[in-house]
Design a protein around this motif. Structure first.
Motif, PDB file in Angstrom:
ATOM      1  N   LYS A 139       5.867  29.825   1.596  1.00  0.00           N
ATOM      2  CA  LYS A 139       5.411  30.960   0.791  1.00  0.00           C
ATOM      3  C   LYS A 139       6.435  31.173  -0.305  1.00  0.00           C
ATOM      4  O   LYS A 139       7.635  31.187  -0.052  1.00  0.00           O
ATOM      5  CB  LYS A 139       5.308  32.204   1.671  1.00  0.00           C
ATOM      6  N   ILE A 140       5.977  31.304  -1.541  1.00  0.00           N
ATOM      7  CA  ILE A 140       6.882  31.569  -2.659  1.00  0.00           C
ATOM      8  C   ILE A 140       6.466  32.901  -3.272  1.00  0.00           C
ATOM      9  O   ILE A 140       5.285  33.109  -3.559  1.00  0.00           O
ATOM     10  CB  ILE A 140       6.795  30.441  -3.711  1.00  0.00           C
ATOM     11  N   SER A 141       7.462  33.801  -3.436  1.00  0.00           N
ATOM     12  CA  SER A 141       7.133  35.142  -3.921  1.00  0.00           C
ATOM     13  C   SER A 141       7.965  35.479  -5.137  1.00  0.00           C
ATOM     14  O   SER A 141       9.171  35.206  -5.189  1.00  0.00           O
ATOM     15  CB  SER A 141       7.415  36.188  -2.832  1.00  0.00           C
ATOM     16  N   LEU A 142       7.312  36.101  -6.111  1.00  0.00           N
ATOM     17  CA  LEU A 142       7.980  36.600  -7.308  1.00  0.00           C
ATOM     18  C   LEU A 142       8.014  38.113  -7.179  1.00  0.00           C
ATOM     19  O   LEU A 142       6.977  38.744  -6.969  1.00  0.00           O
ATOM     20  CB  LEU A 142       7.161  36.168  -8.537  1.00  0.00           C
ATOM     21  N   VAL A 143       9.224  38.707  -7.291  1.00  0.00           N
ATOM     22  CA  VAL A 143       9.364  40.144  -7.053  1.00  0.00           C
ATOM     23  C   VAL A 143       9.969  40.827  -8.274  1.00  0.00           C
ATOM     24  O   VAL A 143      10.937  40.330  -8.853  1.00  0.00           O
ATOM     25  CB  VAL A 143      10.261  40.406  -5.820  1.00  0.00           C
ATOM     26  N   GLY A 144       9.411  41.976  -8.657  1.00  0.00           N
ATOM     27  CA  GLY A 144      10.000  42.732  -9.769  1.00  0.00           C
ATOM     28  C   GLY A 144       9.122  43.901 -10.153  1.00  0.00           C
ATOM     29  O   GLY A 144       7.924  43.740 -10.404  1.00  0.00           O
ATOM     30  N   ALA A 145       9.731  45.086 -10.191  1.00  0.00           N
ATOM     31  CA  ALA A 145       8.960  46.273 -10.544  1.00  0.00           C
ATOM     32  C   ALA A 145       8.419  46.163 -11.956  1.00  0.00           C
ATOM     33  O   ALA A 145       7.400  46.766 -12.299  1.00  0.00           O
ATOM     34  CB  ALA A 145       9.835  47.519 -10.407  1.00  0.00           C
ATOM     35  N   GLY A 146       9.108  45.365 -12.795  1.00  0.00           N
ATOM     36  CA  GLY A 146       8.693  45.227 -14.195  1.00  0.00           C
ATOM     37  C   GLY A 146       7.321  44.611 -14.361  1.00  0.00           C
ATOM     38  O   GLY A 146       6.680  44.781 -15.406  1.00  0.00           O
ATOM     39  N   MET A 147       6.846  43.900 -13.348  1.00  0.00           N
ATOM     40  CA  MET A 147       5.576  43.213 -13.531  1.00  0.00           C
ATOM     41  C   MET A 147       4.399  44.185 -13.643  1.00  0.00           C
ATOM     42  O   MET A 147       3.362  43.860 -14.180  1.00  0.00           O
ATOM     43  CB  MET A 147       5.321  42.156 -12.444  1.00  0.00           C
ATOM     44  N   LYS A 148       4.611  45.428 -13.181  1.00  0.00           N
ATOM     45  CA  LYS A 148       3.570  46.447 -13.291  1.00  0.00           C
ATOM     46  C   LYS A 148       3.174  46.668 -14.751  1.00  0.00           C
ATOM     47  O   LYS A 148       2.019  46.887 -15.063  1.00  0.00           O
ATOM     48  CB  LYS A 148       4.089  47.795 -12.718  1.00  0.00           C
ATOM     49  N   THR A 149       4.207  46.658 -15.611  1.00  0.00           N
ATOM     50  CA  THR A 149       3.973  47.024 -17.016  1.00  0.00           C
ATOM     51  C   THR A 149       4.081  45.834 -17.948  1.00  0.00           C
ATOM     52  O   THR A 149       4.072  45.987 -19.161  1.00  0.00           O
ATOM     53  CB  THR A 149       5.004  48.078 -17.445  1.00  0.00           C
ATOM     54  N   ASN A 150       4.222  44.637 -17.396  1.00  0.00           N
ATOM     55  CA  ASN A 150       4.337  43.450 -18.232  1.00  0.00           C
ATOM     56  C   ASN A 150       3.186  42.493 -17.953  1.00  0.00           C
ATOM     57  O   ASN A 150       3.266  41.666 -17.054  1.00  0.00           O
ATOM     58  CB  ASN A 150       5.661  42.736 -17.984  1.00  0.00           C
ATOM     59  N   PRO A 151       2.120  42.580 -18.729  1.00  0.00           N
ATOM     60  CA  PRO A 151       0.992  41.671 -18.498  1.00  0.00           C
ATOM     61  C   PRO A 151       1.447  40.236 -18.722  1.00  0.00           C
ATOM     62  O   PRO A 151       2.394  39.975 -19.443  1.00  0.00           O
ATOM     63  CB  PRO A 151      -0.027  42.102 -19.546  1.00  0.00           C
ATOM     64  N   GLY A 152       0.818  39.330 -18.087  1.00  0.00           N
ATOM     65  CA  GLY A 152       1.157  37.924 -18.321  1.00  0.00           C
ATOM     66  C   GLY A 152       2.084  37.353 -17.274  1.00  0.00           C
ATOM     67  O   GLY A 152       2.309  36.148 -17.233  1.00  0.00           O
ATOM     68  N   VAL A 153       2.636  38.188 -16.403  1.00  0.00           N
ATOM     69  CA  VAL A 153       3.549  37.680 -15.386  1.00  0.00           C
ATOM     70  C   VAL A 153       2.810  36.714 -14.445  1.00  0.00           C
ATOM     71  O   VAL A 153       3.287  35.614 -14.157  1.00  0.00           O
ATOM     72  CB  VAL A 153       4.183  38.831 -14.574  1.00  0.00           C
ATOM     73  N   THR A 154       1.650  37.122 -14.001  1.00  0.00           N
ATOM     74  CA  THR A 154       0.878  36.278 -13.089  1.00  0.00           C
ATOM     75  C   THR A 154       0.539  34.941 -13.750  1.00  0.00           C
ATOM     76  O   THR A 154       0.688  33.873 -13.149  1.00  0.00           O
ATOM     77  CB  THR A 154      -0.428  37.000 -12.669  1.00  0.00           C
ATOM     78  N   ALA A 155       0.134  35.023 -15.001  1.00  0.00           N
ATOM     79  CA  ALA A 155      -0.225  33.795 -15.724  1.00  0.00           C
ATOM     80  C   ALA A 155       0.972  32.858 -15.834  1.00  0.00           C
ATOM     81  O   ALA A 155       0.880  31.662 -15.545  1.00  0.00           O
ATOM     82  CB  ALA A 155      -0.761  34.155 -17.115  1.00  0.00           C
ATOM     83  N   THR A 156       2.115  33.413 -16.231  1.00  0.00           N
ATOM     84  CA  THR A 156       3.322  32.594 -16.364  1.00  0.00           C
ATOM     85  C   THR A 156       3.686  31.952 -15.017  1.00  0.00           C
ATOM     86  O   THR A 156       4.074  30.779 -14.956  1.00  0.00           O
ATOM     87  CB  THR A 156       4.506  33.465 -16.846  1.00  0.00           C
ATOM     88  N   PHE A 157       3.566  32.730 -13.953  1.00  0.00           N
ATOM     89  CA  PHE A 157       3.874  32.254 -12.597  1.00  0.00           C
ATOM     90  C   PHE A 157       3.007  31.034 -12.247  1.00  0.00           C
ATOM     91  O   PHE A 157       3.504  29.968 -11.879  1.00  0.00           O
ATOM     92  CB  PHE A 157       3.610  33.407 -11.614  1.00  0.00           C
ATOM     93  N   PHE A 158       1.692  31.186 -12.437  1.00  0.00           N
ATOM     94  CA  PHE A 158       0.766  30.105 -12.075  1.00  0.00           C
ATOM     95  C   PHE A 158       0.943  28.889 -12.966  1.00  0.00           C
ATOM     96  O   PHE A 158       0.860  27.748 -12.505  1.00  0.00           O
ATOM     97  CB  PHE A 158      -0.684  30.607 -12.121  1.00  0.00           C
ATOM     98  N   GLU A 159       1.228  29.126 -14.269  1.00  0.00           N
ATOM     99  CA  GLU A 159       1.449  28.012 -15.198  1.00  0.00           C
ATOM    100  C   GLU A 159       2.677  27.208 -14.774  1.00  0.00           C
ATOM    101  O   GLU A 159       2.675  25.979 -14.811  1.00  0.00           O
ATOM    102  CB  GLU A 159       1.659  28.538 -16.618  1.00  0.00           C
ATOM    103  N   ALA A 160       3.723  27.932 -14.377  1.00  0.00           N
ATOM    104  CA  ALA A 160       4.958  27.243 -13.968  1.00  0.00           C
ATOM    105  C   ALA A 160       4.689  26.341 -12.768  1.00  0.00           C
ATOM    106  O   ALA A 160       5.155  25.199 -12.717  1.00  0.00           O
ATOM    107  CB  ALA A 160       6.039  28.259 -13.618  1.00  0.00           C
ATOM    108  N   LEU A 161       3.923  26.857 -11.812  1.00  0.00           N
ATOM    109  CA  LEU A 161       3.609  26.059 -10.627  1.00  0.00           C
ATOM    110  C   LEU A 161       2.740  24.856 -11.014  1.00  0.00           C
ATOM    111  O   LEU A 161       2.977  23.735 -10.551  1.00  0.00           O
ATOM    112  CB  LEU A 161       2.871  26.928  -9.591  1.00  0.00           C
ATOM    113  N   SER A 162       1.795  25.105 -11.863  1.00  0.00           N
ATOM    114  CA  SER A 162       0.885  24.046 -12.296  1.00  0.00           C
ATOM    115  C   SER A 162       1.653  22.944 -13.019  1.00  0.00           C
ATOM    116  O   SER A 162       1.492  21.759 -12.735  1.00  0.00           O
ATOM    117  CB  SER A 162      -0.189  24.651 -13.193  1.00  0.00           C
TER     118      SER A 162
END
Lengths: 423, 423
Positions: free
Chosen positions: B347-370
């Motif tokens: 399991k790999i987890s990305l943690v940070g309160a900033g992601m609430k207000t920063n759109p694109g975090v999920t996309a960047t995460f998945f792109e990096a894995l891809s």
């Protein structure tokens, strides 16, 4: 059937095998219908290992923190013993000295028991459990700090609990078969004593017998708790120590209980002391002020020509230098010619309540020593004991001669198991 | 200057040298004008050795007696530490969990702290002493029996004492320099985090970061006790965990605190479950009844043609067999086609309160894995965390890719010290 307190020393619980063997013996007592309370020492050499560790972190490890450290030893053995008993299908609970209500004074490393309030232990055995109690430890009444009882502490814990719980007997399990008429390492034909009175046992303990410590026997005598000293290895009946032989097995009290010897003492002779009132007092006040315990004291007859006399006394070798130093410091105040220090001595003691009413014991004793070519240097007597000081080299020969002279030799050599010693 | 609680794990006090090093550090804090309370774990591997011994005397060693046994470990380390501090000329007193007022429930081996009544500790430090407290242990409120707190117990003891004593800070000394943006054994360029919020730390802890346990952080958050995680070896400033950056050193909250990974879980897929209300409930009631904790849960979209769906969840590998057994037993009741068990996942987890207000975090995460060629098997998100399940073989590569993609890499490789882990 009543409540039995059993105590097992460090050599009996030295490893997992030992603990399992003890567990079986404990369960046997329970199966025989007794309520059982067990007191344990720390495993084998674990106490020495902890003292080593303390030495590594501090040059002056002692007091409160040393007690905290050392009491971990019983915590380990008692928890393991409880587990081993549970593995045999019986219920067991372990208790620290504090939980068992062993209340002491605040003298760390050698605390004295003030009171025992064994409410939790009584509840535990009443609920059907075997209760395991940490020996050697208690809790200070005033500071609530953890304390240890010093040498022989676990035996004292056992006897104190037996008294507080109104036990039938306190069984002290050890690595020998009981109390012998002499040290079996020295006298191969020493006999195991079936029964001995508290008084004789007290004299033996203070004369060098190491099976039971004086302190523990004194406690048992005060509360009239019979002690049964026996081997945790052989399972044989051992030695009963009590006020009088237990009912059902009448035993004739021997004239002589046994011969004890002690090579741990030294002799100091203060030479050329003015033979006038107050001189001895000055010497022994000096010794007392340096907190040294002395044993025998003998004052020679004064030589009329000089008006000077010699005073000799014995004391533990380990305290010899302290006593010499103290006396030298007050030399001019006390007034003496010289000090002689001799640590090549042995004390041999004959103990038995029967000697009060049997004339000739002293004569037989001295004749035996004389026949063996052993020279006597000091003599001291109590109502039920005669002690002499001889050369250390003569001790084994002297003990054997006296043992034979009083008809104590058994017909065969008895088997004895030796191991380490508990605490 | 206020009161400081310091906690040292087993690897910091593994031997006499370690204890002396810790003593110096403790004395330093005292010299700086703080009142100091120290919580210690057992020395090095001593707990494992005691568990070994327990296994030798009993196949089922646990519960009350195991707690009694294991608590001897801290008793040793705390007494030695107190001695080492005294050897440096400062006053120290050690206290068991019970003496320190750590009151717990009665669940042996994993008790929870109910209350802390640190009267003796407060008196001891008010009298000028350094107080040393045994971690990991307490005393049951109802039975007065000794309890242990289970995994991470010493950290929890430290935080609970800090709360009860109104401490300025709880310093957790360990064998790494602090909390890192990723596991430095995997990501050489991981950065030490200077400050992290309780919330982000909680997510990291439950996502596989092992520096602090969830339980301890949760306790600190509830009572608002700042934690300072730092190395007992290097003496460097570590990571502050608190509500907000401490005054005087304003720190900007990073968008992403870190990347955690966890390879201790397995995945179970229940294949061919009727897609109707109540089916998932039956499955997870079955799992709960077998006392297995699950982590992520994903239900696939139902295939319209069959009306069947698959449900996947993750759980600790160690509990896999229990869950499989429980599900097989109720197979007919639940109704499913097959079970698939897979313990080669990470399991790999990305943690940070900033992601609430920063759109694109999920996309960047998945792109990096891809881009790293890592396939995603499951996804689960919270407000401040995104977790994915991948093949276990891909985990290091995945963590490094994500760490780089979010600009977390440091310019140099930082030095980190590793050793054992405390408790």
């Amino acid at each position: 059937m009543g409540l039995v307190v059993q105590k097992y020393g460090g050599s009996s619980v030295a490893d997992a095998e030992g603990i399992k063997r003890v567990a079986k013996r404990v369960v046997e007592a329970k199966k025989n219908g007794h309520q059982v309370v067990v007191v344990v020492s720390a495993m084998g050499d674990s106490t020495d290992e902890l003292i080593d560790l303390a030495g590594q972190v501090s040059p002056v490890a002692q007091g409160r923190e040393l007690d905290m450290l050392l009491t971990s030893g019983e915590r380990i053995s008692m928890a393991l013993l409880a587990m081993a008993i549970k593995a045999l299908g019986h219920e067991a609970q372990s208790f620290t000295g504090s939980q068992a209500g062993v209340i002491t004074d605040s003298v760390h490393n050698k605390a004295r028991i003030i009171d025992v309030t064994p409410g939790r232990i009584q509840s535990s055995v009443d609920a059907g459990n075997i209760a395991i109690v940490a020996g050697f430890q208690g809790v200070s009444q005033s500071s609530k700090d953890i304390t240890t009882l010093g040498r022989g502490g676990s035996d004292t814990t056992a006897v104190a609990l037996a008294a507080a719980l109104n036990a039938e007997v306190c069984e002290i399990y050890t690595d020998v078969d009981g109390v012998f008429t002499a040290d079996p390492r020295v006298v191969k034909k020493a006999r195991k004593i079936d029964w001995i009175s508290f008084e004789d046992m007290l004299e033996l303990a203070s004369s060098g017998s190491k099976v039971l410590l004086h302190r523990c026997v004194e406690y048992a005598r005060r509360y009239n708790i019979p002690i049964h000293v026996r081997s945790s290895f052989s399972g044989l009946k051992g030695t009963w120590v009590s006020n009088q032989p237990l009912g059902g097995q009448p035993m004739e009290q021997a004239i002589i209980s046994g011969v004890a010897h002690d090579t741990s003492e030294a002799k100091i002779t203060v030479v050329g002391v003015p033979d006038k009132p107050g001189e001895a007092a000055k010497i022994f006040r000096t010794i007392a002020d340096s907190e040294v315990n002395i044993d025998m004291v003998v004052q020679n007859v004064s030589a009329a020509s000089t008006g000077l006399t010699d005073i000799s006394f014995t004391l533990p070798k380990s305290e010899g230098h302290k006593a010499i130093e103290a006396l030298e410091k007050r030399r001019s105040l006390i007034g003496f010619d010289a000090l002689r220090y001799d640590d090549q001595i042995a004390k041999i003691s004959l103990v038995g309540a029967g000697m009060k009413t049997n004339p000739g014991v002293t004569a037989t004793f001295f004749e035996a020593l004389s026949n063996a070519g052993v020279n006597i240097e000091l003599i001291s007597t109590s109502e039920i004991r005669i002690s002499v000081v001889t050369r250390e080299d003569d001790v084994n020969q002297a003990v054997r001669a006296v043992h034979s002279a009083f008809g104590l030799d058994s017909e065969s050599e008895e088997a004895v198991v030796y191991g380490g010693t508990g605490r």
